[in-house]
Scaffold this motif. Structure first.
Motif, PDB file in Angstrom:
ATOM      1  N   MET A   1      17.897 -17.072  -2.984  1.00 54.38           N
ATOM      2  CA  MET A   1      17.071 -16.659  -2.007  1.00 54.38           C
ATOM      3  C   MET A   1      15.635 -17.540  -1.630  1.00 54.38           C
ATOM      4  O   MET A   1      15.324 -18.332  -2.560  1.00 54.38           O
ATOM      5  N   SER A   2      15.338 -17.564  -0.601  1.00 55.30           N
ATOM      6  CA  SER A   2      14.246 -18.787  -0.163  1.00 55.30           C
ATOM      7  C   SER A   2      12.850 -18.120  -0.654  1.00 55.30           C
ATOM      8  O   SER A   2      12.929 -16.867  -1.091  1.00 55.30           O
ATOM      9  N   GLU A   3      11.756 -19.135  -0.962  1.00 53.73           N
ATOM     10  CA  GLU A   3      10.510 -18.534  -1.322  1.00 53.73           C
ATOM     11  C   GLU A   3       9.865 -17.299  -0.583  1.00 53.73           C
ATOM     12  O   GLU A   3       9.280 -16.675  -1.121  1.00 53.73           O
ATOM     13  N   LYS A   4      10.052 -17.829   0.730  1.00 54.01           N
ATOM     14  CA  LYS A   4       9.471 -16.540   1.682  1.00 54.01           C
ATOM     15  C   LYS A   4       9.869 -14.998   1.374  1.00 54.01           C
ATOM     16  O   LYS A   4       9.351 -14.043   1.236  1.00 54.01           O
ATOM     17  N   ILE A   5      11.286 -15.187   1.301  1.00 55.90           N
ATOM     18  CA  ILE A   5      11.962 -13.787   1.094  1.00 55.90           C
ATOM     19  C   ILE A   5      11.469 -13.274  -0.544  1.00 55.90           C
ATOM     20  O   ILE A   5      11.014 -12.083  -0.551  1.00 55.90           O
ATOM     21  N   ASP A   6      11.363 -14.125  -1.465  1.00 56.57           N
ATOM     22  CA  ASP A   6      10.881 -13.641  -2.634  1.00 56.57           C
ATOM     23  C   ASP A   6       9.441 -12.985  -2.709  1.00 56.57           C
ATOM     24  O   ASP A   6       9.080 -12.142  -3.121  1.00 56.57           O
ATOM     25  N   GLN A   7       8.565 -13.745  -1.928  1.00 60.71           N
ATOM     26  CA  GLN A   7       7.476 -13.569  -1.650  1.00 60.71           C
ATOM     27  C   GLN A   7       7.185 -12.118  -1.076  1.00 60.71           C
ATOM     28  O   GLN A   7       6.472 -11.200  -1.441  1.00 60.71           O
ATOM     29  N   ILE A   8       7.942 -11.902   0.168  1.00 61.45           N
ATOM     30  CA  ILE A   8       8.073 -10.540   0.753  1.00 61.45           C
ATOM     31  C   ILE A   8       8.563  -9.376  -0.293  1.00 61.45           C
ATOM     32  O   ILE A   8       7.927  -8.557  -0.242  1.00 61.45           O
ATOM     33  N   VAL A   9       9.278  -9.812  -0.902  1.00 61.17           N
ATOM     34  CA  VAL A   9      10.059  -8.822  -2.024  1.00 61.17           C
ATOM     35  C   VAL A   9       8.695  -8.424  -3.016  1.00 61.17           C
ATOM     36  O   VAL A   9       8.675  -7.239  -3.416  1.00 61.17           O
ATOM     37  N   GLU A  10       7.969  -9.393  -3.436  1.00 61.63           N
ATOM     38  CA  GLU A  10       7.078  -9.169  -4.486  1.00 61.63           C
ATOM     39  C   GLU A  10       5.941  -8.357  -3.843  1.00 61.63           C
ATOM     40  O   GLU A  10       5.332  -7.352  -4.464  1.00 61.63           O
ATOM     41  N   GLU A  11       5.624  -8.556  -2.514  1.00 65.01           N
ATOM     42  CA  GLU A  11       4.531  -7.842  -1.811  1.00 65.01           C
ATOM     43  C   GLU A  11       5.135  -6.185  -1.774  1.00 65.01           C
ATOM     44  O   GLU A  11       4.412  -5.379  -1.651  1.00 65.01           O
ATOM     45  N   LEU A  12       6.444  -6.340  -1.378  1.00 64.26           N
ATOM     46  CA  LEU A  12       6.998  -4.763  -1.395  1.00 64.26           C
ATOM     47  C   LEU A  12       6.777  -4.025  -2.632  1.00 64.26           C
ATOM     48  O   LEU A  12       6.497  -2.534  -2.584  1.00 64.26           O
ATOM     49  N   LYS A  13       6.956  -4.515  -3.667  1.00 60.76           N
ATOM     50  CA  LYS A  13       6.732  -3.802  -4.799  1.00 60.76           C
ATOM     51  C   LYS A  13       5.605  -3.167  -5.341  1.00 60.76           C
ATOM     52  O   LYS A  13       5.602  -2.252  -5.991  1.00 60.76           O
ATOM     53  N   VAL A  14       4.538  -3.655  -4.699  1.00 65.09           N
ATOM     54  CA  VAL A  14       2.994  -3.191  -5.089  1.00 65.09           C
ATOM     55  C   VAL A  14       2.741  -2.223  -3.832  1.00 65.09           C
ATOM     56  O   VAL A  14       1.581  -1.588  -4.094  1.00 65.09           O
ATOM     57  N   LEU A  15       3.507  -2.152  -3.032  1.00 62.88           N
ATOM     58  CA  LEU A  15       3.095  -0.901  -2.072  1.00 62.88           C
ATOM     59  C   LEU A  15       3.045   0.465  -2.554  1.00 62.88           C
ATOM     60  O   LEU A  15       3.839   0.886  -3.348  1.00 62.88           O
ATOM     61  N   THR A  16       2.032   1.285  -2.052  1.00 61.84           N
ATOM     62  CA  THR A  16       1.945   2.601  -2.393  1.00 61.84           C
ATOM     63  C   THR A  16       2.888   3.298  -1.457  1.00 61.84           C
ATOM     64  O   THR A  16       3.499   2.776  -0.522  1.00 61.84           O
ATOM     65  N   LEU A  17       3.457   4.513  -2.014  1.00 63.21           N
ATOM     66  CA  LEU A  17       4.432   5.275  -1.022  1.00 63.21           C
ATOM     67  C   LEU A  17       3.773   5.634   0.314  1.00 63.21           C
ATOM     68  O   LEU A  17       4.680   5.443   1.276  1.00 63.21           O
ATOM     69  N   LEU A  18       2.593   5.905   0.497  1.00 61.44           N
ATOM     70  CA  LEU A  18       2.061   5.821   1.812  1.00 61.44           C
ATOM     71  C   LEU A  18       2.387   4.640   2.560  1.00 61.44           C
ATOM     72  O   LEU A  18       2.621   4.702   3.725  1.00 61.44           O
ATOM     73  N   GLU A  19       1.992   3.452   2.004  1.00 60.41           N
ATOM     74  CA  GLU A  19       1.922   2.232   2.708  1.00 60.41           C
ATOM     75  C   GLU A  19       3.493   1.761   3.022  1.00 60.41           C
ATOM     76  O   GLU A  19       3.867   1.502   3.974  1.00 60.41           O
ATOM     77  N   ALA A  20       4.227   2.219   2.033  1.00 58.58           N
ATOM     78  CA  ALA A  20       5.674   2.067   2.354  1.00 58.58           C
ATOM     79  C   ALA A  20       6.332   2.781   3.493  1.00 58.58           C
ATOM     80  O   ALA A  20       7.308   2.479   4.332  1.00 58.58           O
ATOM     81  N   SER A  21       5.818   4.225   3.670  1.00 61.58           N
ATOM     82  CA  SER A  21       6.263   5.057   4.733  1.00 61.58           C
ATOM     83  C   SER A  21       5.777   4.335   5.978  1.00 61.58           C
ATOM     84  O   SER A  21       6.370   4.367   7.061  1.00 61.58           O
ATOM     85  N   GLU A  22       4.395   3.909   6.279  1.00 66.51           N
ATOM     86  CA  GLU A  22       3.973   3.325   7.258  1.00 66.51           C
ATOM     87  C   GLU A  22       4.573   2.178   7.612  1.00 66.51           C
ATOM     88  O   GLU A  22       4.854   1.813   8.925  1.00 66.51           O
ATOM     89  N   LEU A  23       5.086   1.144   6.451  1.00 70.34           N
ATOM     90  CA  LEU A  23       5.666   0.024   6.919  1.00 70.34           C
ATOM     91  C   LEU A  23       7.072   0.259   7.546  1.00 70.34           C
ATOM     92  O   LEU A  23       7.473  -0.279   8.572  1.00 70.34           O
ATOM     93  N   ILE A  24       7.711   1.309   7.209  1.00 70.40           N
ATOM     94  CA  ILE A  24       9.236   1.595   7.682  1.00 70.40           C
ATOM     95  C   ILE A  24       9.012   2.068   9.027  1.00 70.40           C
ATOM     96  O   ILE A  24       9.679   1.648   9.974  1.00 70.40           O
ATOM     97  N   SER A  25       7.994   2.976   9.514  1.00 74.12           N
ATOM     98  CA  SER A  25       7.516   3.563  10.647  1.00 74.12           C
ATOM     99  C   SER A  25       7.212   2.234  11.691  1.00 74.12           C
ATOM    100  O   SER A  25       7.712   2.231  12.676  1.00 74.12           O
ATOM    101  N   LYS A  26       6.443   1.345  11.106  1.00 73.01           N
ATOM    102  CA  LYS A  26       6.184   0.208  12.002  1.00 73.01           C
ATOM    103  C   LYS A  26       7.219  -0.724  12.354  1.00 73.01           C
ATOM    104  O   LYS A  26       7.466  -1.209  13.325  1.00 73.01           O
ATOM    105  N   ILE A  27       8.033  -1.076  11.068  1.00 73.66           N
ATOM    106  CA  ILE A  27       9.358  -1.878  11.309  1.00 73.66           C
ATOM    107  C   ILE A  27      10.475  -1.032  12.683  1.00 73.66           C
ATOM    108  O   ILE A  27      10.902  -1.553  13.297  1.00 73.66           O
ATOM    109  N   GLU A  28      10.546   0.195  12.286  1.00 77.74           N
ATOM    110  CA  GLU A  28      11.550   0.994  13.101  1.00 77.74           C
ATOM    111  C   GLU A  28      10.784   0.731  14.904  1.00 77.74           C
ATOM    112  O   GLU A  28      11.622   0.647  15.371  1.00 77.74           O
TER     113      GLU A  28
END
Length: 128
Positions: free
Chosen positions: A1-28
């Protein structure tokens, strides 16, 4: 994988449940997609899967008595007494004051069992 994707994955790992839910809503909202759809291979689904790994399954439930029809009150009262171990007076007060929490912090099986019993007697129940 590219460095950019690895960085995004690492940032996703530290999201709280509320932040993850908000992220999914924003992407949708931004991309006009549904993360719960069974479409394969989309970037949104990959992000949703990464977030889903962080979500823990709920293990404790509250059994909420939402509605008691007048003609079913006695049957529901009997079920509430058997589930909670309350005396007649306390169970009657609980049933008459619906919507009211019948049980708090019970396991999934116990909550589903209580819901099934009360609904079979004619009451309306929700699990929170």
């Amino acid at each position: 994988m590219s460095e950019k994707i690895d960085q995004i994955v690492e940032e996703l790992k530290v999201l709280t449940l509320l932040e993850a839910s908000e992220l999914i809503s924003k992407i949708e909202e931004t991309f006009g997609v549904d993360a719960s759809a069974a479409a394969g291979g989309t970037m949104v689904m990959a992000a949703g899967a990464a977030v889903a790994e962080e979500v823990e399954e709920k293990t404790e439930f509250n059994v909420m008595l939402d509605e008691v029809p007048a003609d079913k009150k006695i049957a529901i009262l009997k079920i509430v007494r058997s589930i909670t171990g309350l005396g007649l007076k306390e169970a009657k007060e609980l049933v008459e004051s619906a919507p009211k929490t019948v049980q708090e912090g019970v396991g999934k099986d116990a909550a589903e069992d209580a819901k099934t019993q009360i609904e079979a007697a004619g009451g309306k129940v929700s699990l929170t």
